[in-house]
Scaffold this motif. Structure first.
Motif, PDB file in Angstrom:
ATOM      1  N   GLY A   1       0.835  -1.195   0.000  1.00  0.00           N
ATOM      2  CA  GLY A   1       0.000   0.000   0.000  1.00  0.00           C
ATOM      3  C   GLY A   1       0.868   1.242   0.000  1.00  0.00           C
ATOM      4  O   GLY A   1       0.623   2.204  -0.743  1.00  0.00           O
ATOM      5  N   PHE A   2       1.930   1.215   0.816  1.00  0.00           N
ATOM      6  CA  PHE A   2       2.860   2.338   0.901  1.00  0.00           C
ATOM      7  C   PHE A   2       3.520   2.589  -0.458  1.00  0.00           C
ATOM      8  O   PHE A   2       3.611   3.725  -0.928  1.00  0.00           O
ATOM      9  N   ALA A   3       3.952   1.506  -1.096  1.00  0.00           N
ATOM     10  CA  ALA A   3       4.631   1.637  -2.390  1.00  0.00           C
ATOM     11  C   ALA A   3       3.693   2.236  -3.427  1.00  0.00           C
ATOM     12  O   ALA A   3       4.091   3.084  -4.233  1.00  0.00           O
ATOM     13  N   LYS A   4       2.443   1.795  -3.397  1.00  0.00           N
ATOM     14  CA  LYS A   4       1.470   2.336  -4.343  1.00  0.00           C
ATOM     15  C   LYS A   4       1.196   3.812  -4.023  1.00  0.00           C
ATOM     16  O   LYS A   4       1.134   4.655  -4.916  1.00  0.00           O
ATOM     17  N   ALA A   5       1.071   4.099  -2.725  1.00  0.00           N
ATOM     18  CA  ALA A   5       0.728   5.463  -2.305  1.00  0.00           C
ATOM     19  C   ALA A   5       1.817   6.450  -2.713  1.00  0.00           C
ATOM     20  O   ALA A   5       1.537   7.564  -3.138  1.00  0.00           O
ATOM     21  N   ILE A   6       3.068   6.025  -2.574  1.00  0.00           N
ATOM     22  CA  ILE A   6       4.159   6.964  -2.837  1.00  0.00           C
ATOM     23  C   ILE A   6       4.276   7.280  -4.328  1.00  0.00           C
ATOM     24  O   ILE A   6       4.792   8.321  -4.715  1.00  0.00           O
ATOM     25  N   GLY A   7       3.742   6.402  -5.164  1.00  0.00           N
ATOM     26  CA  GLY A   7       3.833   6.654  -6.600  1.00  0.00           C
ATOM     27  C   GLY A   7       2.555   7.185  -7.198  1.00  0.00           C
ATOM     28  O   GLY A   7       2.491   7.479  -8.392  1.00  0.00           O
TER      29      GLY A   7
END
Lengths: 220, 231
Positions: free
Chosen positions: B157-163
């Motif tokens: 989720g974090f990886a998706k959010a940051i991009g």
């Protein structure tokens, strides 16, 4: 001690069992499919009867007529499953303490030491269930159930998943448990020899009905 | 090595803040929803499942626009929150966090749900026979066993959010220092005549962050299997 009078329809299979027992070890005997597991699950509260009553130690835990159904976690029973079901994320010591913590009982070092000694599991306390043999797992499961201080201990084919050699390894512990632990037990098995060694009373089940009830003699 | 300018740092730190807040706020909801989808049968379950996955398949600009309509100053929810609680999403970094949270939610929930589904329900029964009330069963058996999946979900989720780009820029625009994340900064830089070098630096930062997250998620998944087998 234990009074059961229940009816349950499970698909095609109908279970209608009535018995009461004062014995130290009540053996539920019958072939597979006779309804033993359904019956013990009803005593545990994991299965709800369609009709009837279950009384443990004077407390009515099921009475369909008056809508009583005490949930499993409030029944103060212990249950030893065929497949141990130890918590894989906890080590043996934490598994043993689980029931005491959940029931908010004060630590009882003397009883814990006694159970650990009785089942000979002192050397396993730091291990994870994944590192135990089948027989060791079952001994820990017995200890875990006992240490929750149940008023009734249910054992569903506790030796069923073990080979002959392992069974012989565990049986003496069960005998000691019966004689020293001072907790009444309901012991499910399809093995007459096992029950002859352990049970003080037999409830014989066949196709969902109690066909005989009495001392160990009814097994022959 | 990478000569990152203060403006680029601002975008990087904002992205991190937005993604971390989005993930932390989304996690409890994600766990609750994952449990619901894994363990309960109820009317409208497939609809709920579809709605959760919607941001994954909708054009991000549509999600962003819907967020603007709902959480904007004059939106139904946004107006209420602004008037009564003083929480404003429109054109603020909080709005970017909301957009990122919504967009990453399906990715966050999925590993959590899978790990809860993988737990043997008979262990939960055993806990009950030992005197554990249902909520205690959840916190002492279900959640600890699902923990690696929960962490994997958080990392993904974090990886998706940051991009995240589309929904964020639609909802909260591209304001340096307030809503300009790494992605929107790259977008702006590419459109500037001599922005290539700066864009390149931010691209490298994004790749490093994404790769790190994927490796971490993989590691948590590996831990999950170990945990379930009790080694």
């Amino acid at each position: 001690m234990l009074r059961v009078d229940v009816e349950k329809q499970l698909g095609e299979f109908s279970l209608h069992a009535t018995f009461s027992s004062e014995g130290r070890v009540t053996g539920l005997f019958g072939a597979s499919g006779a309804g033993k597991s359904s019956l013990i699950n009803m005593i545990a509260g994991l299965l709800r009867p369609d009709r009837g009553t279950i009384v443990i130690d004077g407390e009515t835990v099921d009475d369909t007529a008056s809508g009583i159904h005490v949930p499993t976690w409030r029944r103060r029973i212990g249950y030893v499953f065929q497949d141990a079901r130890l918590f894989p994320h906890l080590n043996v010591a934490q598994n043993l303490d689980y029931g005491r913590r959940m029931n908010r009982l004060a630590p009882d070092a003397a009883q814990r030491a006694r159970v650990v000694e009785l089942l000979d599991i002192g050397a396993l306390l730091d291990r994870r269930p994944g590192k135990l043999s089948g027989g060791e797992r079952q001994r820990v499961a017995l200890g875990r159930a006992l240490l929750s201080k149940p008023r009734l201990l249910l054992l569903d084919e506790p030796l069923g998943a073990l080979d002959e050699a392992r069974k012989l390894e565990i049986l003496p512990y069960l005998v000691r448990l019966r004689d020293e632990a001072n907790v009444p037990m309901v012991y499910v098995s399809h093995d007459a020899a096992e029950l002859r060694q352990l049970a003080t009373q037999i409830v014989m089940l066949r196709q969902g009905r109690v066909t005989s009830f009495g001392g160990v003699k009814v097994l022959t | 090595m990478l000569d990152i300018s203060p403006a680029e740092w601002t975008a990087i730190l904002l992205s991190l803040r937005v993604a971390i807040i989005a993930t932390l706020v989304a996690t409890p909801f994600g766990i609750a929803l994952a449990w619901l989808l894994a363990r309960r049968d109820f009317w409208g379950k497939s609809v709920l499942d579809a709605v959760v996955h919607l941001p994954l398949v909708l054009p991000p600009v549509v999600t962003g626009y819907l967020l603007l309509l709902t959480f904007g100053r004059r939106g139904l929810v946004g107006g209420f929150l602004a008037d009564h609680l003083g929480i404003v999403f429109a054109f603020r970094w909080t709005g970017a966090a909301l957009a990122c949270g919504v967009m990453s939610f399906p990715l966050l929930v999925r590993p959590m749900r899978l790990s809860i589904e993988a737990i043997d329900r008979r262990l939960e029964q055993a806990a009950e026979t030992l005197g554990a009330a249902p909520f205690k069963v959840f916190f002492t058996v279900t959640l600890p066993l699902a923990l690696p999946g929960v962490l994997a979900g958080m990392v993904l989720g974090f990886a998706k959010a940051i991009g995240e780009f589309g929904a964020t820029i639609t909802f909260v625009s591209n304001i340096p220092g307030e809503t300009q994340t790494i992605s929107s900064a790259i977008y702006s830089l590419i459109q500037t005549p001599d922005g290539d070098a700066a864009a390149g630096r931010l691209v490298i930062v994004s790749i490093v962050l994404a790769l790190g997250a994927l490796i971490a998620a993989e590691w948590f998944a590996h831990r999950a299997t170990q945990r379930l087998h009790g080694n």
